[in-house]
Design a protein around this motif. Sequence first.
Motif, PDB file in Angstrom:
ATOM      1  N   THR A  35       0.813  -1.219   0.000  1.00  0.00           N
ATOM      2  CA  THR A  35       0.000   0.000   0.000  1.00  0.00           C
ATOM      3  C   THR A  35       0.844   1.266   0.000  1.00  0.00           C
ATOM      4  OG1 THR A  35      -0.221  -0.032   2.415  1.00  0.00           O
ATOM      5  CG2 THR A  35      -1.942  -1.147   1.129  1.00  0.00           C
ATOM      6  N   PHE A  36       2.137   1.113   0.357  1.00  0.00           N
ATOM      7  CA  PHE A  36       3.037   2.266   0.350  1.00  0.00           C
ATOM      8  C   PHE A  36       4.456   1.768   0.536  1.00  0.00           C
ATOM      9  CE2 PHE A  36       5.676   5.290   2.695  1.00  0.00           C
ATOM     10  CZ  PHE A  36       5.569   6.418   1.902  1.00  0.00           C
ATOM     11  N   HIS A  37       5.396   2.369  -0.195  1.00  0.00           N
ATOM     12  CA  HIS A  37       6.804   2.181   0.162  1.00  0.00           C
ATOM     13  C   HIS A  37       7.610   3.390  -0.283  1.00  0.00           C
ATOM     14  CE1 HIS A  37       7.550   0.519  -3.946  1.00  0.00           C
ATOM     15  NE2 HIS A  37       8.792   0.895  -3.721  1.00  0.00           N
ATOM     16  N   GLN A  38       8.620   3.691   0.519  1.00  0.00           N
ATOM     17  CA  GLN A  38       9.522   4.817   0.271  1.00  0.00           C
ATOM     18  C   GLN A  38      10.940   4.279   0.276  1.00  0.00           C
ATOM     19  OE1 GLN A  38       8.938   8.247  -0.180  1.00  0.00           O
ATOM     20  NE2 GLN A  38      11.117   8.296  -0.610  1.00  0.00           N
ATOM     21  N   MET A  39      11.655   4.556  -0.788  1.00  0.00           N
ATOM     22  CA  MET A  39      13.044   4.125  -0.871  1.00  0.00           C
ATOM     23  C   MET A  39      13.945   5.126  -0.150  1.00  0.00           C
ATOM     24  SD  MET A  39      12.802   1.294  -2.455  1.00  0.00           S
ATOM     25  CE  MET A  39      14.517   0.900  -2.801  1.00  0.00           C
ATOM     26  N   ALA A  40      15.056   4.628   0.342  1.00  0.00           N
ATOM     27  CA  ALA A  40      16.072   5.489   0.959  1.00  0.00           C
ATOM     28  C   ALA A  40      16.779   6.285  -0.128  1.00  0.00           C
ATOM     29  CB  ALA A  40      17.080   4.629   1.730  1.00  0.00           C
ATOM     30  N   GLU A  41      17.551   7.269   0.275  1.00  0.00           N
ATOM     31  CA  GLU A  41      18.277   8.110  -0.684  1.00  0.00           C
ATOM     32  C   GLU A  41      19.240   7.312  -1.551  1.00  0.00           C
ATOM     33  OE1 GLU A  41      20.082  11.500   1.186  1.00  0.00           O
ATOM     34  OE2 GLU A  41      18.165  12.227   1.958  1.00  0.00           O
ATOM     35  N   ASP A  42      19.730   6.165  -1.033  1.00  0.00           N
ATOM     36  CA  ASP A  42      20.659   5.360  -1.834  1.00  0.00           C
ATOM     37  C   ASP A  42      19.962   4.631  -2.985  1.00  0.00           C
ATOM     38  OD1 ASP A  42      19.407   3.127  -0.644  1.00  0.00           O
ATOM     39  OD2 ASP A  42      21.094   2.697   0.676  1.00  0.00           O
TER      40      ASP A  42
END
Length: 141
Positions: A35-42
């Motif tokens: 339903t949601f995911h956010q990747m890290a800056e890398d």
Amino acid sequence: MTSEGKIPPIQVHLCVNGGLAAIAFYEKAFGAVNTFHQMAEDGKRVMHANLALFSGEIMLHDEFPEFGMSIKSPHTAGGASVAININLPKPEEVDSAYAKAVAAGASTVMEPQDTFWEARYARIEDPFGHIWAFNAPVAKS
């Protein structure tokens, strides 16, 4: 937050090595919906994800030792310290959930069986080191 917009009173938050692979495994093994995911800056690690499954929700993230996080994946920590228990309505659903998880790459911890607490029960270990238990009531004999 869940796809229904309600925050459950208790949520499991898993730490893994390989967040995107974990999401894919949970989708295949458990029918989870991302339903949601956010990747890290890398661009390689999952900072945060929400997955709806079994009428509930889990959150997960990759390890971030550079932030001093004390949460470690089971593989880094040397094993799981808890089991995630999924209560299902019917005994045959235990067998089905177990078979689907094993077919997706989980390892057997305990094959489905009827127990002394009048339940059908099975346990698996997912490829990320987390232990999942499936439980359903059986008719009293």
